[in-house]
Every structure is written in structure tokens, then in C-alpha cells.
Design an enzyme around this catalytic site. Structure first.
Site, PDB file in Angstrom:
ATOM      1  CD  GLU A  80      -4.988 -61.128 -30.291  1.00 30.93           C
ATOM      2  OE1 GLU A  80      -4.819 -59.901 -30.183  1.00 30.93           O
ATOM      3  OE2 GLU A  80      -5.483 -61.676 -31.290  1.00 30.93           O
ATOM      4  NE  ARG A  97       2.432 -49.575 -26.935  1.00 27.45           N
ATOM      5  CZ  ARG A  97       1.738 -50.696 -27.091  1.00 27.45           C
ATOM      6  NH1 ARG A  97       0.508 -50.799 -26.650  1.00 27.45           N
ATOM      7  NH2 ARG A  97       2.273 -51.719 -27.703  1.00 27.45           N
ATOM      8  CE  LYS A 130       0.996 -59.446 -29.100  1.00 29.51           C
ATOM      9  NZ  LYS A 130       0.008 -60.203 -28.340  1.00 29.51           N
TER      10      LYS A 130
HETATM   11  P1  ATP Z   1       1.395 -55.391 -29.564  1.00 29.82           P
HETATM   12  O1  ATP Z   1       0.903 -54.000 -29.760  1.00 29.82           O
HETATM   13  O2  ATP Z   1       2.860 -55.491 -29.419  1.00 29.82           O
HETATM   14  O3  ATP Z   1       0.895 -56.357 -30.560  1.00 29.82           O
HETATM   15  P2  ATP Z   1      -0.635 -55.963 -27.734  1.00 29.82           P
HETATM   16  O4  ATP Z   1      -1.013 -54.862 -26.836  1.00 29.82           O
HETATM   17  O5  ATP Z   1      -1.522 -56.219 -28.895  1.00 29.82           O
HETATM   18  O6  ATP Z   1       0.858 -55.802 -28.154  1.00 29.82           O
HETATM   19  P3  ATP Z   1      -1.464 -58.020 -25.977  1.00 29.82           P
HETATM   20  O7  ATP Z   1      -1.133 -59.442 -26.015  1.00 29.82           O
HETATM   21  O8  ATP Z   1      -2.856 -57.618 -26.273  1.00 29.82           O
HETATM   22  O9  ATP Z   1      -0.467 -57.311 -26.951  1.00 29.82           O
HETATM   23  O10 ATP Z   1      -0.968 -57.363 -24.621  1.00 29.82           O
HETATM   24  C1  ATP Z   1      -1.103 -57.912 -23.353  1.00 29.82           C
HETATM   25  C2  ATP Z   1      -0.872 -56.816 -22.348  1.00 29.82           C
HETATM   26  O11 ATP Z   1       0.428 -56.264 -22.518  1.00 29.82           O
HETATM   27  C3  ATP Z   1      -1.848 -55.680 -22.497  1.00 29.82           C
HETATM   28  O12 ATP Z   1      -2.357 -55.355 -21.222  1.00 29.82           O
HETATM   29  C4  ATP Z   1      -1.039 -54.562 -23.070  1.00 29.82           C
HETATM   30  O13 ATP Z   1      -1.526 -53.326 -22.634  1.00 29.82           O
HETATM   31  C5  ATP Z   1       0.367 -54.862 -22.537  1.00 29.82           C
HETATM   32  N1  ATP Z   1       1.393 -54.315 -23.422  1.00 29.82           N
HETATM   33  C6  ATP Z   1       1.562 -54.566 -24.734  1.00 29.82           C
HETATM   34  N2  ATP Z   1       2.581 -53.836 -25.233  1.00 29.82           N
HETATM   35  C7  ATP Z   1       3.075 -53.101 -24.210  1.00 29.82           C
HETATM   36  C8  ATP Z   1       4.128 -52.141 -24.073  1.00 29.82           C
HETATM   37  N3  ATP Z   1       4.894 -51.789 -25.109  1.00 29.82           N
HETATM   38  N4  ATP Z   1       4.350 -51.591 -22.855  1.00 29.82           N
HETATM   39  C9  ATP Z   1       3.603 -51.946 -21.797  1.00 29.82           C
HETATM   40  N5  ATP Z   1       2.595 -52.834 -21.860  1.00 29.82           N
HETATM   41  C10 ATP Z   1       2.318 -53.415 -23.038  1.00 29.82           C
HETATM   42 MG    MG Z   2      -3.707 -56.528 -28.443  1.00 28.84          MG
END
Ligand code: ATP
Ligand code: MG
Length: 560
Positions: free
Chosen positions: A37, A265, A275
Site C-alpha cells: 500500500e 511476519r 508504517k
Molecule cells: P505495516 O503493518 O508495516 O504497515 P502493511 O502490512 O500494512 O505493513 P503493506 O504495504 O500492506 O504493509 O504490505 C505489503 C506486503 O508486505 C504484504 O504482503 C504484507 O504481508 C508484507 N509485510 C508487511 N510487513 C511485513 C513484515 N513485518 N514481515 C513480512 N512481510 C510483511
Molecule cells: Mg496493509
């Protein structure tokens, strides 16, 4: 199958893919996607997902799409889109032409939502989010049917279209899937599909007043793109039945049906990895932007001196499983040390200078002494460093009254100067505050490398720079951003309370050898005996600035 897999044994996702391929599923194709995102910069957790998504496609000869999940215009921005692309490229992965945006599918998603309404599987609910939430019940109590659940298809279609056209206020209505208000899976209790958002979208402008929810948009986008393996983190496991329900409504015979698989994760000690929290640190000026070298963002790690290989090796080492846990941040630090040990040229820099005057060395003499660029790699060659009568050494390499085991400089003691001569301390001078200002030594001309006494033994070797040739530099020492191993894990305390007040120390009075004038932004070096450093992008010829990536010795290992 690559050799690497056969050596290590496949991880559980590789096993799933191998099985799918052996069964001839999906026309024997592997097509993954990375779906960020664009609401912030990528962090080291995303690097894990990127390495898995792109890495698996590479291993099995497949493709990976980069798909921006841009369904929340109030939080998203093109700045983030650009940074995400830079970071993925930097890690060394390519998506070629396969760059997509969920917003490209808004019309298709809208048409499919209309189909659900026509099939009696979706309805417009006029209740507020709060009421809808209370009607959902909890895992052990069934939810209540919405009073709007029995609206006619015509009325639903009409209201949904008017939502789209912006006739209603934000929060006044939503579109919900009609599934099962008593399901044991809360996500199947008539989940939201669309909400009204009146914000300008970075790609579609004012075209849409409604935006799809992640759960609805994600699987349908996977289907549109022909994704075979939709890999995400464990928190989406409970969403999987809904992902599948939405697909059940549209998948046609003979087309690829995406399958969601979850892995754990990445969590790192001494780090926050959301984020939202990282944005808060940026907005509250707790750090200097997203690429502050203390941030766990990929842009921060890059500026700090991490290499793409060190991050990929780290991700490889931690593996892919379904077990949640916290990885010790020292593993990441070791990974960059291992990589830079091989790659970084050795140079000499003195961070806390103390002047040494070699009294028997001729006053106007200078000479250039040959020294290795990297003892780990002869192919990196050698260079010449200037030497003269006055040099700087590290202040803590001299002691007025040293204990026996101090193998550095002290009155009457002799040390080797790296790639130069042995010097012996004869005297020193203090200022009125009792601080040592100058140390007087004599050198032994025969101890020069290749000279008659070069083989003589001496216990300590010091790094140094020639005072008349040295270049002044600023050196920024970084330490962990948080002083608590789990800054997120304290019930009544905000994570910011655990910021490490000593996470950055700026030293303005350092001296480096003149070869560093040729350094380019982000070039890596080992400052001998000190650690790994790189040239900061803000550095100029007038004001050289270096960042410390990692010290050679781990000071936290002792504290723990
Ligand atoms: P955050 O929780 O940090 O805001 P998010 O999951 O909302 O991260 P996205 O941009 O939606 O961020 O994530 C893109 C991809 O990265 C998704 O497939 C998510 O599962 C993966 N991802 C995000 N954080 C992690 C992590 N700590 N370890 C492994 N994969 C991750
Ligand atoms: Mg997300």
C-alpha cells in the site's frame, strides 16, 4: 529447481509450489505479486515479503507483479509509490512491465459488486460503522441481521450507484457482502466491500467517491492478474475464507484461481515495524525523515550503509515458516558485517584525534607508504598513504599511566603504526586542564615494511593519519533507535518512550586519510579498528560526512 533449494531443503511454500507444478496446476505457471500500500516507505519486514515473492518466482521460472494496493486515497501518495519502486530495484528485483495498481481495476471491481447485488449477495447498509460493529457480535455470539439486509435488488443497485457518484456523505452508507451473520469466522459476518471516501486519489482523481475494502479488492485483483500463489503474512490467515468466498463468485472454468498462503511476519528486536508508527516518528521529528539511518526502512538502511546482499542474505537465513517470533536485530547487524568484510576497502580515520610528534623524523619530509585495500581480497589491490612527522592517533590509544595489559601507547611503550613504522613514546604534554595535548615519540627507521627490523615483534598496532595530509570530516555514529528490546510491547506506555536518547552522536572533529576525498555517496569503507562506514549523500568536498553502519565490535553483546 535451483541447487540452493536442494541443498537446504525446500521451505513449506516451495513444497506447495513443487506439488502444484508436479500436478500440472495453473498450466504449470508460477506467478506471484508484491502488493504494497503506498502509504509509507518500505521497511525491513517488507524486504522479507519481497524476497519471498520475487525469490520464489525466480527459483521456479515464474513472474512477479508489483501491485500498488491504492484503495485508501486519504493516506496514499506518489512519493511513496516512487520510493517503493526505488527500494525494490535496489534490493535487486525486477518486475519488468508488470506494474499494476488496484485502482486500474476499480471499474471491474464495481461491475462485479453489481453482480453480487443482482445475485442477492450484497446490499447497501445505511447504518453507521459503530452500529454495524455492535451487530456483528463476537466469536461466541452470533451477529444480528442488518435491518437493511432485505432491500430489493433495484434499490441496492440505485443506492450503490449514487454512492459511487458522491451523492452521500462519508460514513452514511456502505456496501456489504451478504454471507453469514452467525459464521464462527467474524470476517464472514457480512463484511464491508465498499465505503464512501471523498478524497482525491493520486491516480483516479475525483472519479470515485467509493473505494473497495482490502478483502474485496485483493483476491479479485489477484484473479485479474492471473496470480497463482498469493503470499501474505499470517494475520491474513483468518481472512482466507473470505478471500475464497469472493473468488467463488467470479472464477470461471479454465482460468487460474489464486491461492492464498500465509507465512510469519518479520519482527525484529529493538525495532518498530509498522508504517503507521514509522510515519509518526517522521512527523514528530523524532528522526530526520524516512531515510534517517536509524530507521528500519530500506531507504534508512541503505543510507546507513546496508547492502542489498546483506539484507537478502539475512532474509535467507531467517527462513520462511508459519511460526511467529522475534528475530534478534544483531543477526541483521552480523549480516552486513559479513558482507562488508569482503567488500569494503580498508582506510584509516581517526575519530577522536590526539597529536603525535615523531621527534626524530625530518621536519619537511613526507613519504607515501603502500598499504592493502583489503586483506580478505588481494584483487582489491593497494594504495599509498602519506606519512610525515606529525600524525593523529585515537585519543584512547594513549594512556598516561597504562595497566600492563594495555598494548597501545604509553610512556616508554612501543607500538606499530599500521603499514608504517614502530614508534616509541618518549614524553607527552598536558594543557592547563590536565588534558594530554601532544605525545612525543621516536621512530625506528628499520621497522618500515620490508626494512631490516620489520619482523621485530610488538604487541599493538595503531591506525593513524598524517596531520598535514589528513582531511577533516564529520562522522555520525548511530546506535539502535530504541533502547528497549520490545518498544511496542508495553501495555500502558507509548513506544516513543523507549527511544534511545543516544541513538546518534555527531563527531565534527575527525580526520580521514586523503584518499577518501574520492569517495562517492554511499561508498562503503572499513575504518580500520573501528567499524564499517559509508559516505553520506549530504557529504560535500568541503564537508565530508560519514555514517557508521556498524562498529566492528558489538557493544550490545556485552551489555546484555
Ligand atoms: P505495516 O503493518 O508495516 O504497515 P502493511 O502490512 O500494512 O505493513 P503493506 O504495504 O500492506 O504493509 O504490505 C505489503 C506486503 O508486505 C504484504 O504482503 C504484507 O504481508 C508484507 N509485510 C508487511 N510487513 C511485513 C513484515 N513485518 N514481515 C513480512 N512481510 C510483511
Ligand atoms: Mg496493509
Amino acid at each position: 529447481m535451483s541447487e540452493e533449494i536442494s541443498k537446504k531443503g525446500p521451505n513449506f511454500i516451495e513444497s506447495i509450489i513443487e506439488k502444484d507444478l508436479s500436478e500440472g496446476k495453473n498450466q504449470k505457471k508460477v506467478h506471484t505479486r508484491f502488493p504494497p500500500e503506498p502509504n509509507g516507505y518500505l521497511h525491513i519486514g517488507h524486504a522479507k515479503a519481497i524476497c519471498i515473492d520475487f525469490g520464489l518466482a525466480e527459483k521456479f521460472g515464474g513472474k512477479t507483479n508489483l501491485r500498488f494496493d491504492d484503495t485508501n486515497p486519504s493516506k496514499e501518495d506518489v512519493e511513496y509509490v516512487d520510493s517503493i519502486k526505488d527500494d525494490i530495484r535496489w534490493l535487486g528485483f525486477a518486475w519488468n512491465d508488470n506494474e499494476f495498481f488496484t485502482s486500474d481495476y476499480f471499474e471491474q471491481l464495481y461491475q462485479w459488486a453489481r453482480k453480487l447485488i443482482i445475485d442477492g449477495k450484497a446490499y447497501v447498509d445505511d447504518q453507521s460503522a459503530e452500529i454495524i460493529a455492535t451487530q456483528k457480535g463476537n466469536p461466541t455470539t452470533p451477529g444480528e441481521e442488518s435491518p437493511f439486509g432485505s432491500r430489493s435488488v433495484e434499490e441496492n443497485l440505485d443506492l450503490f450507484e449514487r454512492m459511487k457518484l458522491g451523492e452521500f456523505e462519508e460514513g452514511s452508507r456502505v456496501l456489504r457482502a451478504k454471507i453469514d451473520m452467525s459464521s464462527s469466522n467474524m470476517h464472514l459476518r457480512d463484511p464491508l466491500m465498499y465505503r464512501i471516501v471523498k478524497a482525491s486519489h493520486h491516480r483516479t482523481g475525483e472519479d470515485w467517491a467509493i473505494y473497495p475494502m482490502y478483502d474485496y479488492a485483493h483476491g479479485q485483483s489477484d484473479y485479474i492478474e492471473g496470480i497463482t500463489h498469493s503470499l501474505c503474512t499470517l494475520e491474513f490467515e483468518v481472512h482466507r475464507p473470505l478471500y475464497n468466498w469472493f473468488l467463488d463468485q467470479i472464477v470461471e472454468e479454465g482460468k487460474v484461481r489464486p491461492e492464498q498462503t500465509e507465512f510469519s511476519r518479520l519482527n525484529l528486536s529493538y525495532t518498530v515495524m509498522s508504517k503507521r508508527k514509522l510515519l509518526e516518528l517522521v512527523q514528530k521529528d523524532e528522526v530526520n525523515g524516512w531515510d534517517d539511518p536509524r530507521m528500519p526502512t530500506l531507504s534508512g538502511l541503505r543510507r546507513r550503509g546496508y547492502t542489498p546482499e546483506s539484507i537478502r542474505n539475512f532474509v535467507d537465513k531467517i527462513g520462511v515458516t508459519k511460526v511467529d517470533g522475534v528475530i534478534d536485530v544483531s543477526l541483521l547487524e552480523h549480516s552486513v558485517k559479513d558482507d562488508l568484510n569482503v567488500k569494503a576497502p580498508r582506510v584509516m580515520a581517526v575519530l577522536d584525534p590526539l597529536k603525535v610528534i615523531i621527534t626524530n623524523y625530518p621536519e619537511d619530509q613526507e613519504e607515501y607508504l603502500e598499504t592493502d585495500n583489503n586483506p580478505e581480497d588481494e584483487s582489491m589491490g593497494s594504495r599509498k598513504v602519506p606519512f610525515s612527522r606529525e600524525i593523529f592517533i585515537e585519543r584512547n590509544d594513549f594512556m598516561e599511566d597504562p595497566p600492563k595489559k594495555f598494548f597501545r601507547l604509553g610512556p616508554g611503550r612501543e607500538v606499530r603504526l599500521k603499514s608504517a613504522y614502530f614508534i616509541k613514546c618518549e614524553d607527552f604534554k598536558k594543557d592547563e586542564n590536565g588534558i594530554v595535548r601532544e605525545v612525543y615519540c621516536t621512530y625506528d627507521i628499520d621497522t618500515k615494511s620490508g626494512g631490516p627490523a620489520a619482523g621485530r615483534k610488538v604487541k599493538g598496532t595503531l591506525h593513524w593519519v598524517s596531520a598535514m595530509h589528513a582531511i577533516k570530516a564529520e562522522v555520525r555514529l548511530y546506535d539502535r533507535l530504541f533502547s528497549d528490546a520490545n518498544p511496542d510491547g508495553h501495555k500502558d506506555k507509548d513506544f516513543k518512550e523507549f527511544l534511545n536518547p543516544d541513538s546518534r552522536t555527531i563527531l565534527k572533529n575527525c580526520y580521514v586519510e586523503p584518499s577518501l576525498l574520492n569517495a562517492k555517496a554511499l561508498d562503503h569503507f572499513q575504518f580500520q579498528r573501528l567499524g564499517y562506514y559509508n559516505l553520506d549523500p549530504d557529504s560535500t568536498a568541503e564537508n565530508l560526512v560519514f555514517n557508521r553502519t556498524v562498529p566492528l565490535r558489538d557493544s550490545w553483546a556485552k551489555k546484555a
